[in-house]
Design an enzyme around this catalytic site. Structure first.
Site, PDB file in Angstrom:
ATOM      1  CD  GLU A 263       8.141  -3.078 -22.919  1.00 10.60           C
ATOM      2  OE1 GLU A 263       8.821  -2.392 -24.421  1.00 10.60           O
ATOM      3  OE2 GLU A 263       7.332  -3.321 -22.249  1.00 10.60           O
ATOM      4  N   PRO A 264      11.560  -2.170 -17.941  1.00 11.49           N
ATOM      5  CG  PRO A 264      13.164  -2.393 -16.266  1.00 11.49           C
ATOM      6  CD  PRO A 264      12.673  -2.175 -17.488  1.00 11.49           C
ATOM      7  N   GLY A 265       8.898  -1.202 -15.095  1.00 15.20           N
ATOM      8  CA  GLY A 265       8.648   0.443 -14.536  1.00 15.20           C
ATOM      9  C   GLY A 265       8.813   0.333 -12.930  1.00 15.20           C
ATOM     10  NE  ARG A 266       4.869  -3.228 -10.077  1.00 13.74           N
ATOM     11  CZ  ARG A 266       3.571  -2.713  -9.804  1.00 13.74           C
ATOM     12  NH1 ARG A 266       2.744  -2.459  -8.344  1.00 13.74           N
ATOM     13  NH2 ARG A 266       2.416  -3.573 -10.896  1.00 13.74           N
TER      14      ARG A 266
ATOM     15  NE  ARG B  74       0.494  -0.008  -6.891  1.00 18.12           N
ATOM     16  CZ  ARG B  74       0.671  -0.747  -5.470  1.00 18.12           C
ATOM     17  NH1 ARG B  74       0.896  -0.923  -4.315  1.00 18.12           N
ATOM     18  NH2 ARG B  74       1.015  -2.445  -5.985  1.00 18.12           N
TER      19      ARG B  74
ATOM     20  CE1 TYR C  69      -4.700  -2.054 -10.315  1.00 21.58           C
ATOM     21  CE2 TYR C  69      -3.079  -1.443  -9.203  1.00 21.58           C
ATOM     22  CZ  TYR C  69      -3.950  -1.525 -10.449  1.00 21.58           C
ATOM     23  OH  TYR C  69      -3.299  -0.995 -11.633  1.00 21.58           O
TER      24      TYR C  69
ATOM     25  CB  CYS D 179     -18.932  10.367   0.375  1.00 23.42           C
ATOM     26  SG  CYS D 179     -17.739  12.383   1.354  1.00 23.42           S
ATOM     27  CD  GLU D 180     -16.539   5.263  -3.562  1.00 28.10           C
ATOM     28  OE1 GLU D 180     -16.112   4.668  -3.875  1.00 28.10           O
ATOM     29  OE2 GLU D 180     -15.586   5.608  -4.794  1.00 28.10           O
TER      30      GLU D 180
END
Ligand SMILES: *Cc1c(COP(=O)(O)O)cnc(C)c1O
Length: 431
Positions: A286-289, A324, A328, A356-357
């Site tokens: 099940e590879p995604g990335r 991301r 992360y 605005c963060e």
């Protein structure tokens, strides 16, 4: 396959400079920016194909199939391309199931994963005759048994076990430690199979693991594979049938090409060949990335170059488009669309979005070529967990997506108009 052919470079074969401008395959990114406006995601069909081909080649003659984890990038165009290449799909919601069907996949090529499948989702996917439900808890198994009885279809089930290994990845994407919310403790798997075998409408057939994402060393996989192999033999000795072995995804990519070593994918497949393949199960990957991350970039324009205490590049992409770095602390290389000349001085920049963060910061203190207002730049390796995690925070339109194939390109998700965004909301007539 020789190791060399797998060497990752920042722009391996699909993103490169021609005549001073960054191209995706044969298309000048500047010309897309002109027509589409910024920010936008851009994907290379060719790069997706080549990543897929690496895995296919390493599978060789093993009885194994790729079920692309579509949560990494679920644009229909990307899915259609992967379907055409022969991928099945790992889905984690009813919506993702519908997308798989929409691109021409059918139930026998779909696996349903996730800790919180609702009864509505179970019914929808049961009726779609999917290949397998990866079950993560006893209450979920009971719910599936109940829905399957109502629908009158016996549900094929794999049990997701938690092998208690630390994948040494980011805290938020580590999923295989005891105490993480995923799977059932591996020591209780036999007991679980016994209970499952007593239920009329579920058919336990396999084991599933997925220990985390962006894993860069093969050691955690080795530990998990060894635990699972031992478990399969124990379960078989106990009289259970184990036909399917789902070994999940999690293969990392080198985000920072200057210091990250590429994931040793040949070694990973050697482990599969040595530990998993002899169990004589149908192997599910099940590879995604790994398939899509390096195939995508996020293109943005510098709004202001602001120099005070620090040099700050304020760009028109923000955390709502690519979360991301905020979520992360992830690193993405940043390159200029117009190649900077070698004699141009480098500057130290903070690169930020307009939201605005303070968290809306892509990087701090990065050495980059000097940029001016209106210059275009690209975040590399943004094809996975990029557009799919985008939101409309700050009422910013959902970032569009563009797919390139050779000299062709097409917008594959449009930027919504302000009107379309605003019309989705309703003001009650009692206000
Ligand atoms: C997220 C996920 C994947 C894919 O992970 P990658 O790190 O993108 O390869 C595979 N299987 C399951 C169950 C997942 O949750």
């Amino acid at each position: 396959m020789r190791a060399q052919s797998l060497v990752h470079s920042p722009m391996a074969n699909s993103f490169s400079y021609h005549n001073g401008w960054l191209h995706c395959e044969e298309v000048n990114i500047k010309s897309i920016a002109k027509q589409v406006g910024t920010p936008f995601y851009l994907y290379s069909t060719r790069k997706i194909s080549s990543q897929f081909a690496i895995i296919k080649q390493l599978i060789g003659s093993m009885d194994a199939r790729i079920y692309y984890a579509m949560k990494a990038n679920s644009n229909l165009a990307v899915l259609r391309h992967l379907h055409n290449l022969g991928a099945g799909f790992d889905v984690v919601s009813g919506g993702e199931f519908q997308k798989a069907i929409k691109v021409g996949s059918n139930g026998s090529s779909i696996i349903f994963s996730g800790v919180g499948k609702t009864k509505d989702e179970l019914e929808l996917t049961l009726k779609g005759n999917i290949k397998q439900f990866n079950i993560e808890s006893f209450p979920e198994l009971l719910a599936l048994n109940e829905v399957a009885g109502q629908v009158g279809i016996r549900a094929p089930v794999s049990i997701r076990v938690n092998p208690d290994v630390d994948a040494n990845t980011h805290e938020k994407i580590s999923t295989g430690r005891a105490g993480d919310k995923f799977g059932i403790p591996i020591l209780r798997a036999a007991e679980f199979f016994q209970l499952a075998n007593q239920l009329e409408w579920v058919e336990p057939k396999g084991i599933d693991i997925h220990i985390g994402s962006q894993i860069t060393s093969v050691d955690p996989f080795k530990k998990a594979f060894n635990s699972v192999a031992k478990l399969v033999m124990e379960l078989r000795q106990g009289g259970h049938v184990i036909d399917f072995l789902d070994i999940g995804g999690g293969l990392g990519i080198p985000y920072n090409h200057e210091c990250d070593t590429p994931f040793a994918i040949e070694e990973y497949f050697k482990l599969i060949r040595d530990i998993i393949n002899p169990l004589d199960c149908e192997i599910e990957l099940e590879p995604g990335r790994f398939i899509v991350a390096e195939a995508g970039v996020l293109v943005s324009e510098v709004i202001y170059e602001k120099s005070a205490e620090r040099n700050i590049l304020i760009i028109d992409a923000a955390m709502n488009d690519l979360i991301r770095p905020t979520l992360y602390s992830a690193y993405h290389p940043i390159v200029a669309i117009k190649k900077s000349s070698t004699d141009q001085p480098l500057r130290i920049y903070d690169v930020v979005g307009p939201v605005c963060e303070t968290g809306d910061t892509f990087t701090r203190g990065r050495e980059l070529p000097s940029f001016n207002n209106g210059d275009l730049l690209a975040f590399l390796n943004a094809g996975a967990y990029g557009a799919v995690m985008a939101s409309e925070y700050n009422t910013r339109p959902l970032v569009p997506e563009v797919l390139v194939g050779g000299s062709h390109w097409q917008v594959v998700r449009e930027r919504p108009s302000f009107q379309a965004m605003i019309e989705r909301e309703k003001i009650p007539d009692w206000l």
